[in-house]
Design an enzyme around this catalytic site. Structure first.
Site, mmCIF file in Angstrom:
data_model
loop_
_atom_site.group_PDB
_atom_site.id
_atom_site.type_symbol
_atom_site.label_atom_id
_atom_site.label_comp_id
_atom_site.label_asym_id
_atom_site.label_seq_id
_atom_site.Cartn_x
_atom_site.Cartn_y
_atom_site.Cartn_z
ATOM 1 N N SER A 460 0.864 -1.191 0.000
ATOM 2 C CA SER A 460 0.000 0.000 0.000
ATOM 3 C C SER A 460 0.889 1.227 0.000
ATOM 4 C CB SER A 460 -0.893 0.006 1.244
ATOM 5 O OG SER A 460 -1.526 1.255 1.414
ATOM 6 N N TYR A 473 -1.835 -0.451 10.447
ATOM 7 C CA TYR A 473 -2.037 -0.887 9.061
ATOM 8 C C TYR A 473 -0.790 -0.585 8.229
ATOM 9 C CZ TYR A 473 -3.966 -0.979 4.310
ATOM 10 O OH TYR A 473 -4.186 -1.235 2.982
#
Length: 589
Positions: A460, A473
């Site tokens: 990501s 995350y």
């Protein structure tokens, strides 16, 4: 001839139009016949390591083509035209088999077999053809003319690349220079060293005959008699003989693109791209034999194996991942679903895994409904033992995958101080540990197979853009990024690429399942709705990420920031880290 070779072969002579051809047989004469045809500068010795494997189940026949080894060498160039060489092949088949034979051919052996299979009545003598490192010269001539007639950047690059790779053939056609060059040295040790350098072969892998020096010079007549005539005035003909084209992607003499127009001229074509070099019979004889047996048995039985079924070419254009097997985790929705659909549309078979079997099956049904091949499996990627069993099942049922996309993931937002141990462990297990598990389990299978591959891991933009409220995350995605970079270095020697895909804000359903640490009830839903709204307004859809994933696979890209914010964030973090840290203080929700 070595004693082991003498024990293998039974010698005979086949004569056609006064030319005596030395023919060598092995195996049970009642079994299906497989004829092996060598190229330059080899003789039947090329098949020293392949023939014993094939002879376990077939009647194997190899012969020294005219001008080589123990066969006659007529004077002049005219006796070496392709029509004469094809007629020799037919004569050998007629002498050794009462029914059509299967042919496996390499280099100029493949070139002359292409001439044979495109000759009227070839089906009566040839049951199937495995072509290795040898094009049809007329098809090649047509390909080159078309590329140069419409010189797009890609076409021109492909044509020039092949011209550069074939430059040696110009020297081979000169009247005196090549004879002087090949007459200057004792070539057996030089030839073995050359193949060691370009193919990685050991000295014992290369079985040259005692006539190598003579064969190098005599074989030049094949070049003089055929190349200019067929390349400059091609007569491209078709064949109905089932043909497996093995394309060696690290071939020093032939670029893969030159085989792209073969589907036009074949009623039944199968193609396998292998990360191997030109002299496959020396460097990977067991691999060549395995592919030949797989194809021949599929033709004999009429029931293709999974590998052969994937290799079938069904259209005139070739998809970017034609003939490959892919595994996509989290393939029931979002980026995983769109990636599976795109890989299938580009000619690949896809295995789709998802914790929601119904969603995975829906993706698979969409693929099969469009004429593709897909299979759905239920998989909780956080269960490492289940993941290992899944990898074994895929290998046993479908084969070792060429492409693995570790896509499954979840989100966790909110302050790290509010997150529970259970939330963080679940996040790490799914986002990071499962990626390591998938890379490890399938990576081991790819290494053992020895044919390379591509592992794609979904990281990501959060991996390199520290952000308030996404610390846990981001940590898992940073782990995926560094794991992928490190694994890429580990697997490079096995020709397995590893890519880390780093999307920015993409409109997927991951937000609807994202937990916000410390939030409960209505507040949890309110935060999700706010974040969902932001992602929808961004309007970057998962199919656009799938396109980047396909590009990463075909180009073996290492790190792929997706979306403009990801690209900018990647560069800011690398070159202006203090600014990146200051930007992280801004809350998104």
């Amino acid at each position: 001839m070595e004693s082991s070779e003498r024990d293998l072969w039974r010698r005979r002579t086949v004569t056609r139009d006064g030319v005596q051809l030395a023919v060598f047989e092995a195996g049970d004469t009642d079994a299906p016949t497989v004829v092996l045809v060598h190229g330059w500068p080899d003789t039947h010795h090329l098949w020293t390591h392949v023939a014993p494997i094939l002879a376990r189940r077939y009647h194997v026949v190899a012969y020294d083509t005219r001008g080589y080894g123990e066969s006659d060498a007529p004077s002049g160039d005219a006796p070496y035209r392709l029509a004469e060489l094809a007629a020799d092949l037919f004569a050998v088949i007629d002498a050794v088999s009462d029914v059509p034979a299967h042919v496996v051919a390499h280099d100029w052996g493949s070139v002359q077999t292409w001439e044979a299979v495109t000759t009227a009545g070839a089906d009566d003598r040839i049951a199937s053809f495995v072509s290795v490192s040898g094009p049809n010269l007329d098809h090649l001539g047509t390909w080159a003319r078309e590329k140069l007639a419409r010189p797009t950047p890609t076409a021109l690059r492909q044509a020039l690349s092949q011209i550069a790779s074939s430059a040696y053939t110009v020297m081979f056609q000169l009247p005196v220079v090549p004879k002087v060059f090949f007459g200057a040295l004792g070539w057996a040790p030089v030839w073995r060293q050359f193949l060691h350098r370009v193919e990685g072969t050991a000295p014992g892998d290369v079985a040259v005959g005692p006539t190598l020096h003579h064969d190098m010079i005599s074989g030049l007549r094949y070049y003089r008699a055929n190349i200019r005539a067929h390349l400059f005035s091609p007569d491209a003909r078709s064949t109905t003989v089932p043909t497996l084209e093995i394309v060696n992607t690290r071939d020093i003499a032939l670029r893969s693109a030159i085989f792209d127009n073969t589907p036009r001229y074949t009623d039944g074509l199968w193609r396998r791209d292998l990360p191997t070099g030109h002299w496959l019979p020396y460097s990977r004889p067991e691999l060549l034999a395995e592919n030949a047996v797989d194809f021949i048995e599929s033709i004999i039985s009429g029931e293709p194996s999974a590998t052969v079924a994937r290799a079938r070419v069904t259209g005139d254009t070739r998809g970017a991942v034609e003939g490959t097997l892919s595994v996509v985790t989290g393939g029931g929705s979002g980026i995983g679903r769109e990636t599976a659909l795109l890989l299938a549309a580009e000619g690949g078979e896809v295995v789709i895994a998802d914790i929601d079997l119904g969603a995975a099956q829906k993706t698979a049904d969409e693929i099969t409904g469009s004429g593709g091949t897909a299979r759905a499996y239920a998989l909780d990627v956080a269960d490492s033992d289940a993941f290992a069993r899944f990898a074994a099942t895929v290998a046993e049922t479908h084969g070792v995958p060429d492409i693995v996309v570790n896509n499954a993931g979840i989100g966790l937002a909110g302050a790290l101080l509010d997150a529970t141990d259970a939330q963080i462990r679940r996040l790490v297990d799914i986002n990071l540990v499962s990626v390591a598990t998938g890379s490890r389990e399938f990576g081991r299978l790819m290494v053992a197979r020895g044919l390379g591959g591509q592992i794609v891991n979904l990281a990501s933009a959060a991996a390199f853009t520290p952000q308030r409220g996404l610390g846990a995350y981001a940590a898992t995605k940073a782990g995926v990024l560094l794991l992928s970079e490190s694994l890429r270095a580990e697997l490079a020697e096995h020709h397995i690429g590893v890519s880390a895909i780093c999307p920015g804000i993409v409109d997927t359903n991951i937000i609807s399942a994202t937990e916000f640490a410390g939030a409960t009830g209505d507040n949890q839903e309110r935060l999700r709705d706010r974040m969902n709204g932001m992602y929808r307004r961004r309007g970057f859809t998962p199919d656009r990420v799938a396109v980047e994933i396909l590009d990463a696979i075909t180009r073996n890209r290492a790190v792929v920031p997706v979306t403009i914010e990801a690209s900018v964030g990647y560069r800011v973090y690398r070159f202006l880290p203090a600014l990146s840290r200051r930007m992280a203080r801004t809350s998104l929700f």
